[in-house]
Design a protein around this motif. Structure first.
Motif, PDB file in Angstrom:
ATOM      1  N   VAL A   1       0.842  -1.193   0.000  1.00  0.00           N
ATOM      2  CA  VAL A   1       0.000   0.000   0.000  1.00  0.00           C
ATOM      3  C   VAL A   1       0.879   1.246   0.000  1.00  0.00           C
ATOM      4  O   VAL A   1       1.735   1.415   0.858  1.00  0.00           O
ATOM      5  CB  VAL A   1      -0.957   0.011   1.212  1.00  0.00           C
ATOM      6  CG1 VAL A   1      -1.735   1.320   1.296  1.00  0.00           C
ATOM      7  CG2 VAL A   1      -1.902  -1.180   1.148  1.00  0.00           C
ATOM      8  N   GLU A   2       0.641   2.106  -0.992  1.00  0.00           N
ATOM      9  CA  GLU A   2       1.397   3.357  -1.093  1.00  0.00           C
ATOM     10  C   GLU A   2       0.649   4.512  -0.423  1.00  0.00           C
ATOM     11  O   GLU A   2       1.266   5.440   0.082  1.00  0.00           O
ATOM     12  CB  GLU A   2       1.642   3.689  -2.566  1.00  0.00           C
ATOM     13  CG  GLU A   2       2.509   2.654  -3.257  1.00  0.00           C
ATOM     14  CD  GLU A   2       2.590   2.845  -4.756  1.00  0.00           C
ATOM     15  OE1 GLU A   2       1.990   3.804  -5.299  1.00  0.00           O
ATOM     16  OE2 GLU A   2       3.261   2.025  -5.407  1.00  0.00           O
ATOM     17  N   TYR A   3      -0.683   4.435  -0.432  1.00  0.00           N
ATOM     18  CA  TYR A   3      -1.513   5.521   0.101  1.00  0.00           C
ATOM     19  C   TYR A   3      -2.864   4.947   0.478  1.00  0.00           C
ATOM     20  O   TYR A   3      -3.394   4.080  -0.227  1.00  0.00           O
ATOM     21  CB  TYR A   3      -1.694   6.607  -0.969  1.00  0.00           C
ATOM     22  CG  TYR A   3      -2.652   7.705  -0.594  1.00  0.00           C
ATOM     23  CD1 TYR A   3      -2.234   8.802   0.151  1.00  0.00           C
ATOM     24  CD2 TYR A   3      -3.988   7.650  -0.986  1.00  0.00           C
ATOM     25  CE1 TYR A   3      -3.119   9.819   0.493  1.00  0.00           C
ATOM     26  CE2 TYR A   3      -4.885   8.655  -0.646  1.00  0.00           C
ATOM     27  CZ  TYR A   3      -4.442   9.738   0.086  1.00  0.00           C
ATOM     28  OH  TYR A   3      -5.315  10.747   0.434  1.00  0.00           O
ATOM     29  N   VAL A   4      -3.405   5.417   1.574  1.00  0.00           N
ATOM     30  CA  VAL A   4      -4.772   5.045   1.940  1.00  0.00           C
ATOM     31  C   VAL A   4      -5.479   6.276   2.486  1.00  0.00           C
ATOM     32  O   VAL A   4      -4.863   7.105   3.163  1.00  0.00           O
ATOM     33  CB  VAL A   4      -4.827   3.883   2.964  1.00  0.00           C
ATOM     34  CG1 VAL A   4      -4.212   4.276   4.289  1.00  0.00           C
ATOM     35  CG2 VAL A   4      -6.263   3.403   3.166  1.00  0.00           C
ATOM     36  N   GLU A   5      -6.745   6.388   2.142  1.00  0.00           N
ATOM     37  CA  GLU A   5      -7.603   7.429   2.700  1.00  0.00           C
ATOM     38  C   GLU A   5      -8.848   6.727   3.217  1.00  0.00           C
ATOM     39  O   GLU A   5      -9.481   5.970   2.478  1.00  0.00           O
ATOM     40  CB  GLU A   5      -7.971   8.455   1.637  1.00  0.00           C
ATOM     41  CG  GLU A   5      -8.841   9.573   2.166  1.00  0.00           C
ATOM     42  CD  GLU A   5      -9.110  10.623   1.103  1.00  0.00           C
ATOM     43  OE1 GLU A   5      -8.145  11.257   0.639  1.00  0.00           O
ATOM     44  OE2 GLU A   5     -10.290  10.760   0.722  1.00  0.00           O
ATOM     45  N   ILE A   6      -9.173   6.982   4.482  1.00  0.00           N
ATOM     46  CA  ILE A   6     -10.320   6.310   5.098  1.00  0.00           C
ATOM     47  C   ILE A   6     -11.246   7.355   5.700  1.00  0.00           C
ATOM     48  O   ILE A   6     -10.799   8.229   6.440  1.00  0.00           O
ATOM     49  CB  ILE A   6      -9.880   5.300   6.172  1.00  0.00           C
ATOM     50  CG1 ILE A   6      -8.991   4.225   5.548  1.00  0.00           C
ATOM     51  CG2 ILE A   6     -11.099   4.684   6.863  1.00  0.00           C
ATOM     52  CD1 ILE A   6      -8.489   3.171   6.514  1.00  0.00           C
ATOM     53  N   GLU A   7     -12.530   7.217   5.377  1.00  0.00           N
ATOM     54  CA  GLU A   7     -13.565   8.052   5.960  1.00  0.00           C
ATOM     55  C   GLU A   7     -14.491   7.149   6.759  1.00  0.00           C
ATOM     56  O   GLU A   7     -14.963   6.132   6.252  1.00  0.00           O
ATOM     57  CB  GLU A   7     -14.368   8.778   4.880  1.00  0.00           C
ATOM     58  CG  GLU A   7     -15.484   9.633   5.447  1.00  0.00           C
ATOM     59  CD  GLU A   7     -16.320  10.315   4.383  1.00  0.00           C
ATOM     60  OE1 GLU A   7     -16.898  11.357   4.690  1.00  0.00           O
ATOM     61  OE2 GLU A   7     -16.407   9.784   3.255  1.00  0.00           O
ATOM     62  N   VAL A   8     -14.731   7.519   8.021  1.00  0.00           N
ATOM     63  CA  VAL A   8     -15.653   6.775   8.866  1.00  0.00           C
ATOM     64  C   VAL A   8     -16.810   7.705   9.217  1.00  0.00           C
ATOM     65  O   VAL A   8     -16.606   8.774   9.779  1.00  0.00           O
ATOM     66  CB  VAL A   8     -14.980   6.253  10.154  1.00  0.00           C
ATOM     67  CG1 VAL A   8     -15.985   5.500  11.011  1.00  0.00           C
ATOM     68  CG2 VAL A   8     -13.793   5.353   9.809  1.00  0.00           C
ATOM     69  N   ASP A   9     -18.012   7.295   8.848  1.00  0.00           N
ATOM     70  CA  ASP A   9     -19.235   8.045   9.138  1.00  0.00           C
ATOM     71  C   ASP A   9     -19.944   7.440  10.330  1.00  0.00           C
ATOM     72  O   ASP A   9     -20.030   6.207  10.450  1.00  0.00           O
ATOM     73  CB  ASP A   9     -20.210   7.965   7.955  1.00  0.00           C
ATOM     74  CG  ASP A   9     -19.886   8.936   6.854  1.00  0.00           C
ATOM     75  OD1 ASP A   9     -20.462  10.027   6.866  1.00  0.00           O
ATOM     76  OD2 ASP A   9     -19.062   8.583   5.984  1.00  0.00           O
ATOM     77  N   LYS A  10     -20.489   8.295  11.170  1.00  0.00           N
ATOM     78  CA  LYS A  10     -21.338   7.875  12.278  1.00  0.00           C
ATOM     79  C   LYS A  10     -22.719   8.472  12.013  1.00  0.00           C
ATOM     80  O   LYS A  10     -22.959   9.650  12.289  1.00  0.00           O
ATOM     81  CB  LYS A  10     -20.753   8.374  13.600  1.00  0.00           C
ATOM     82  CG  LYS A  10     -21.485   7.888  14.826  1.00  0.00           C
ATOM     83  CD  LYS A  10     -20.754   8.363  16.079  1.00  0.00           C
ATOM     84  CE  LYS A  10     -21.538   8.037  17.316  1.00  0.00           C
ATOM     85  NZ  LYS A  10     -20.902   8.565  18.530  1.00  0.00           N
ATOM     86  N   PRO A  11     -23.617   7.666  11.416  1.00  0.00           N
ATOM     87  CA  PRO A  11     -24.949   8.186  11.078  1.00  0.00           C
ATOM     88  C   PRO A  11     -25.699   8.684  12.316  1.00  0.00           C
ATOM     89  O   PRO A  11     -25.580   8.109  13.394  1.00  0.00           O
ATOM     90  CB  PRO A  11     -25.660   6.974  10.474  1.00  0.00           C
ATOM     91  CG  PRO A  11     -24.562   6.083  10.004  1.00  0.00           C
ATOM     92  CD  PRO A  11     -23.447   6.292  10.991  1.00  0.00           C
ATOM     93  N   HIS A  12     -26.420   9.746  12.122  1.00  0.00           N
ATOM     94  CA  HIS A  12     -27.304  10.318  13.151  1.00  0.00           C
ATOM     95  C   HIS A  12     -26.562  10.755  14.416  1.00  0.00           C
ATOM     96  O   HIS A  12     -27.144  10.785  15.496  1.00  0.00           O
ATOM     97  CB  HIS A  12     -28.433   9.348  13.498  1.00  0.00           C
ATOM     98  CG  HIS A  12     -29.104   8.779  12.282  1.00  0.00           C
ATOM     99  ND1 HIS A  12     -29.830   9.552  11.414  1.00  0.00           N
ATOM    100  CD2 HIS A  12     -29.113   7.530  11.773  1.00  0.00           C
ATOM    101  CE1 HIS A  12     -30.270   8.795  10.426  1.00  0.00           C
ATOM    102  NE2 HIS A  12     -29.851   7.556  10.617  1.00  0.00           N
ATOM    103  N   ALA A  13     -25.278  11.095  14.285  1.00  0.00           N
ATOM    104  CA  ALA A  13     -24.509  11.549  15.451  1.00  0.00           C
ATOM    105  C   ALA A  13     -24.971  12.934  15.896  1.00  0.00           C
ATOM    106  O   ALA A  13     -24.869  13.275  17.070  1.00  0.00           O
ATOM    107  CB  ALA A  13     -23.021  11.573  15.139  1.00  0.00           C
ATOM    108  N   LEU A  14     -25.454  13.708  14.944  1.00  0.00           N
ATOM    109  CA  LEU A  14     -25.968  15.041  15.246  1.00  0.00           C
ATOM    110  C   LEU A  14     -27.418  15.145  14.796  1.00  0.00           C
ATOM    111  O   LEU A  14     -27.775  14.665  13.712  1.00  0.00           O
ATOM    112  CB  LEU A  14     -25.166  16.127  14.514  1.00  0.00           C
ATOM    113  CG  LEU A  14     -23.773  16.421  15.024  1.00  0.00           C
ATOM    114  CD1 LEU A  14     -23.110  17.452  14.117  1.00  0.00           C
ATOM    115  CD2 LEU A  14     -23.806  16.909  16.455  1.00  0.00           C
TER     116      LEU A  14
END
Length: 123
Positions: A96-109
């Motif tokens: 792996v040369e690069y990783v981008e990770i997005e973690v969503d928490k639905p209904h947190a707000l």
């Protein structure tokens, strides 16, 4: 995002839906919540393209299974901590040369679909 070099593959895992303990309130500590993970992984696929053999490709299934196990078997106070641990897990794969990770928490707000944190790692 880094420019793609010839032979660089971009693997996307979209909307991986898991449940885990995430948060700091008592209700969050005692009950699993939904999270949604999106990731982009860049790696050199030259050998995979040339040889057309699975052993030369990055095994995204293995990586995804490790992410699932890590998320489901741990507890997290903060989205930032969870996201960084996943970045570290993916970057442990030398290809792996690069990783981008997005973690969503639905209904947190209230009044929002979700809150998310995005972090990346680069070699």
């Amino acid at each position: 995002m880094p420019m793609l070099d010839v032979g660089t593959a971009r693997i996307r895992v979209k909307n991986l839906r898991l449940r885990t303990f995430i948060g700091i309130k008592e209700e969050e500590i005692n009950n699993r919540q939904d999270i949604i993970i999106n990731l982009i992984i860049l790696y050199s696929a030259r050998a995979a393209v040339q040889e057309n053999e699975i052993e030369y490709a990055l095994n995204y299934r293995t990586i995804t299974k490790a992410i699932i196990a890590h998320v489901e078997n741990n507890r997290f106070a903060l989205l930032e901590r969870l996201t960084q641990e996943l970045v570290d897990l993916v970057m442990a794969h030398e290809e792996v040369e690069y990783v981008e990770i997005e973690v969503d928490k639905p209904h947190a707000l209230r009044y929002s679909d979700s809150v998310s944190v995005t972090l990346s790692g680069k070699r």
